[in-house]
Design a protein around this motif. Structure first.
Motif, PDB file in Angstrom:
ATOM      1  N   THR A  38      28.562  38.067  65.756  1.00  0.00           N
ATOM      2  CA  THR A  38      29.691  37.390  66.468  1.00  0.00           C
ATOM      3  C   THR A  38      30.691  36.892  65.389  1.00  0.00           C
ATOM      4  O   THR A  38      30.432  36.814  64.066  1.00  0.00           O
ATOM      5  N   MET A  39      32.011  37.157  66.185  1.00  0.00           N
ATOM      6  CA  MET A  39      33.001  36.715  65.056  1.00  0.00           C
ATOM      7  C   MET A  39      33.608  35.431  65.480  1.00  0.00           C
ATOM      8  O   MET A  39      33.554  35.139  66.522  1.00  0.00           O
ATOM      9  N   LEU A  40      33.542  34.368  64.452  1.00  0.00           N
ATOM     10  CA  LEU A  40      33.728  32.989  64.776  1.00  0.00           C
ATOM     11  C   LEU A  40      35.221  32.831  64.201  1.00  0.00           C
ATOM     12  O   LEU A  40      35.344  32.596  62.994  1.00  0.00           O
ATOM     13  N   PHE A  41      36.436  32.961  64.690  1.00  0.00           N
ATOM     14  CA  PHE A  41      37.696  32.496  64.523  1.00  0.00           C
ATOM     15  C   PHE A  41      37.868  31.067  64.149  1.00  0.00           C
ATOM     16  O   PHE A  41      37.635  30.407  65.155  1.00  0.00           O
ATOM     17  N   VAL A  42      38.404  30.663  63.110  1.00  0.00           N
ATOM     18  CA  VAL A  42      38.612  29.239  63.012  1.00  0.00           C
ATOM     19  C   VAL A  42      40.077  28.963  62.860  1.00  0.00           C
ATOM     20  O   VAL A  42      40.468  29.514  61.594  1.00  0.00           O
ATOM     21  N   ASP A  43      40.814  28.612  63.826  1.00  0.00           N
ATOM     22  CA  ASP A  43      42.464  28.707  63.617  1.00  0.00           C
ATOM     23  C   ASP A  43      42.683  27.360  62.954  1.00  0.00           C
ATOM     24  O   ASP A  43      42.496  26.320  63.680  1.00  0.00           O
ATOM     25  N   ASP A  44      43.078  27.460  61.854  1.00  0.00           N
ATOM     26  CA  ASP A  44      43.332  26.078  60.933  1.00  0.00           C
ATOM     27  C   ASP A  44      44.773  25.560  61.489  1.00  0.00           C
ATOM     28  O   ASP A  44      45.543  25.567  60.627  1.00  0.00           O
ATOM     29  N   GLY A  45      45.108  25.344  62.748  1.00  0.00           N
ATOM     30  CA  GLY A  45      46.288  24.718  62.877  1.00  0.00           C
ATOM     31  C   GLY A  45      47.724  25.617  62.642  1.00  0.00           C
ATOM     32  O   GLY A  45      48.394  25.219  62.133  1.00  0.00           O
ATOM     33  N   SER A  46      47.402  26.902  63.047  1.00  0.00           N
ATOM     34  CA  SER A  46      48.421  27.765  62.930  1.00  0.00           C
ATOM     35  C   SER A  46      49.769  27.608  63.589  1.00  0.00           C
ATOM     36  O   SER A  46      49.602  26.983  64.682  1.00  0.00           O
ATOM     37  N   THR A  47      50.920  27.834  63.103  1.00  0.00           N
ATOM     38  CA  THR A  47      52.042  27.467  64.170  1.00  0.00           C
ATOM     39  C   THR A  47      52.661  28.765  64.551  1.00  0.00           C
ATOM     40  O   THR A  47      53.548  28.764  65.155  1.00  0.00           O
ATOM     41  N   ASP A  48      51.902  29.873  64.197  1.00  0.00           N
ATOM     42  CA  ASP A  48      52.437  31.097  64.948  1.00  0.00           C
ATOM     43  C   ASP A  48      51.814  31.539  66.152  1.00  0.00           C
ATOM     44  O   ASP A  48      50.814  30.619  66.729  1.00  0.00           O
ATOM     45  N   GLN A  49      51.442  32.805  66.440  1.00  0.00           N
ATOM     46  CA  GLN A  49      50.633  33.298  67.571  1.00  0.00           C
ATOM     47  C   GLN A  49      49.346  33.416  67.410  1.00  0.00           C
ATOM     48  O   GLN A  49      48.508  34.129  67.977  1.00  0.00           O
ATOM     49  N   THR A  50      48.665  32.960  66.248  1.00  0.00           N
ATOM     50  CA  THR A  50      47.383  32.998  65.863  1.00  0.00           C
ATOM     51  C   THR A  50      46.418  32.960  67.005  1.00  0.00           C
ATOM     52  O   THR A  50      45.604  33.830  67.161  1.00  0.00           O
ATOM     53  N   LEU A  51      46.341  31.663  67.453  1.00  0.00           N
ATOM     54  CA  LEU A  51      45.446  31.292  68.441  1.00  0.00           C
ATOM     55  C   LEU A  51      45.449  32.083  69.904  1.00  0.00           C
ATOM     56  O   LEU A  51      44.343  32.461  70.127  1.00  0.00           O
ATOM     57  N   GLU A  52      47.022  32.472  70.291  1.00  0.00           N
ATOM     58  CA  GLU A  52      46.808  33.448  71.282  1.00  0.00           C
ATOM     59  C   GLU A  52      46.268  34.773  71.041  1.00  0.00           C
ATOM     60  O   GLU A  52      45.497  35.174  71.953  1.00  0.00           O
ATOM     61  N   ILE A  53      46.457  35.295  69.871  1.00  0.00           N
ATOM     62  CA  ILE A  53      45.832  36.472  69.546  1.00  0.00           C
ATOM     63  C   ILE A  53      44.348  36.426  69.642  1.00  0.00           C
ATOM     64  O   ILE A  53      43.730  37.357  70.023  1.00  0.00           O
ATOM     65  N   ILE A  54      44.051  35.486  69.178  1.00  0.00           N
ATOM     66  CA  ILE A  54      42.370  35.106  69.199  1.00  0.00           C
ATOM     67  C   ILE A  54      41.770  35.186  70.375  1.00  0.00           C
ATOM     68  O   ILE A  54      40.816  35.836  70.893  1.00  0.00           O
ATOM     69  N   LYS A  55      42.643  34.217  71.144  1.00  0.00           N
ATOM     70  CA  LYS A  55      42.207  34.455  72.670  1.00  0.00           C
ATOM     71  C   LYS A  55      42.028  35.658  73.342  1.00  0.00           C
ATOM     72  O   LYS A  55      41.130  35.962  74.197  1.00  0.00           O
ATOM     73  N   ALA A  56      43.044  36.278  73.067  1.00  0.00           N
ATOM     74  CA  ALA A  56      43.205  37.594  73.698  1.00  0.00           C
ATOM     75  C   ALA A  56      42.195  38.449  73.360  1.00  0.00           C
ATOM     76  O   ALA A  56      41.472  39.003  74.284  1.00  0.00           O
ATOM     77  N   VAL A  57      41.735  38.382  72.073  1.00  0.00           N
ATOM     78  CA  VAL A  57      40.459  39.056  71.656  1.00  0.00           C
ATOM     79  C   VAL A  57      39.410  38.797  72.321  1.00  0.00           C
ATOM     80  O   VAL A  57      38.640  39.438  72.724  1.00  0.00           O
TER      81      VAL A  57
END
Ligand code: UDP
Ligand code: MG
Length: 320
Positions: A38-57
């Motif tokens: 399992t890959m567990l990404f922790v988005d630490d309050g990014s202000t760029d597209q990080t969360l959207e990209i993680i969600k897409a993955v």
């Protein structure tokens, strides 16, 4: 089949994540028979597209989980959240920027499964790709730290590691809000196998560390793990009391022997006064720092706040 959760702290890593995902998938496929990942990404309050990209993955791959913070809480908080949510038998931490080469993972897993180690951790063999100022400052910091602390930290130890569940449980027992993982890892102990690792260049983006951030990290590390600076004030106090007594004795003898020595004594006295006064201020400051930290700790504020996630508790707790 062992379950492995790999925690990936991410702060503005929009360019790195697709590259890392590809690399991890490639490495995982070589040991897929023995482990589920399992890959567990922790988005630490990014202000760029990080969360959207993680969600897409995550939409494409159900073994990709994420936790997203309400703001930037720092890598320490991201690692803690990851460890609290990770449900694997083995739990790993890897940077998002590909500075930690995923090719070490199969060997690390072997160390835990076959060789009986509790922790498989990367140890840097060089500091390529890192500023000269940063690497020499951090070298100095660890030298000072190891001199004053009972817990010794390896200057080259990295956060990149895979740990057995019991190690993570031990780390989670350490409840402090001001977290300094390098110290906590060392404090936890366990059987560690070190993997020499050449520093890789960042895949994309920039390091999040400023000199100011590093200085704060260093101070947090010292104040969080050792109370030696407080003891230092005791020792210095003793030395200055002894020096004061010697000076008084000298003054006494000098005033008996000759009167003119007395004028030197005033200058000496004044400088001693300033010196000791300054020292007292410094040590009150140090004591104040500890007090301030104790104040932060007793407030028991959460180390991080989650704004959304598809991982662990919050999903399981949903009422349908
Ligand atoms: N990171 C984080 N929160 C922060 C700063 C960094 O989650 O506030 C993550 C970052 O995205 C990366 C890892 O921690 O995956 C290491 O950060 P960075 O590469 O900036 O540090 P360096 O490798 O230069 O020590
Ligand atoms: Mg990095």
């Amino acid at each position: 089949m062992k379950k492995v959760t790999l925690i990936i702290p991410c702060f503005n890593e929009e360019e790195s994540i697709p590259l890392l995902y590809k690399e991890l998938s490639r490495v995982f496929s070589t040991v897929r028979d023995s482990y589920s990942f399992t890959m567990l990404f922790v988005d630490d309050g990014s202000t760029d597209q990080t969360l959207e990209i993680i969600k897409a993955v995550a939409a494409r791959n159900s073994s990709v989980k994420y936790i997203s913070f309400s703001r930037n809480f720092g890598k320490e908080a991201a690692m803690l959240a990851g460890m609290e949510y990770a449900d694997g038998d083995y739990i790993g931490i890897i940077d998002a920027d590909l500075q930690h080469s995923p090719d070490l993972i199969p060997g690390m897993l072997d160390a835990l499964t076959i060789e009986g180690y509790d922790v498989a951790a990367a140890r840097r063999t060089d500091r390529a790709g890192e500023g000269r100022v940063k690497s020499s400052l951090s070298g100095e910091f660890y030298k000072v730290f190891n001199r004053i602390s009972d817990i010794k930290i390896d200057d080259n130890a990295q956060d990149y590691r895979i740990m057995k569940r019991k190690v993570v449980d031990a780390l989670l027992e350490m409840k402090e809000v001001n977290r300094f993982s390098k110290g906590l890892f060392a404090y936890a102990g366990f059987k560690v196998k070190w993997f020499p690792h050449e520093n890789q260049e960042r895949a994309a983006g920039q390091t999040k560390w400023s000199i100011k951030g590093l200085a704060r990290y260093a101070i947090d590390g010292i104040l969080g793990l050792t109370t030696s600076p407080l003891r230092l004030s005791l020792y210095t106090g003793c030395v200055s009391v002894i020096a004061g007594l010697i000076l008084a004795l000298y003054g006494l003898i000098a005033s008996i022997v000759s009167a003119s020595v007395l004028s030197h004594m005033y200058a000496l006295l004044l400088s001693a006064l300033l010196f000791v006064g300054g020292l007292i201020m410094v040590f009150i400051g140090i004591a104040g720092e500890y007090l301030g930290r104790a104040f932060v700790e007793i407030k028991h504020r959460p180390v991080y706040i989650i704004s959304e996630t598809n991982a662990g508790k919050s999903v399981a707790d949903l009422d349908f």
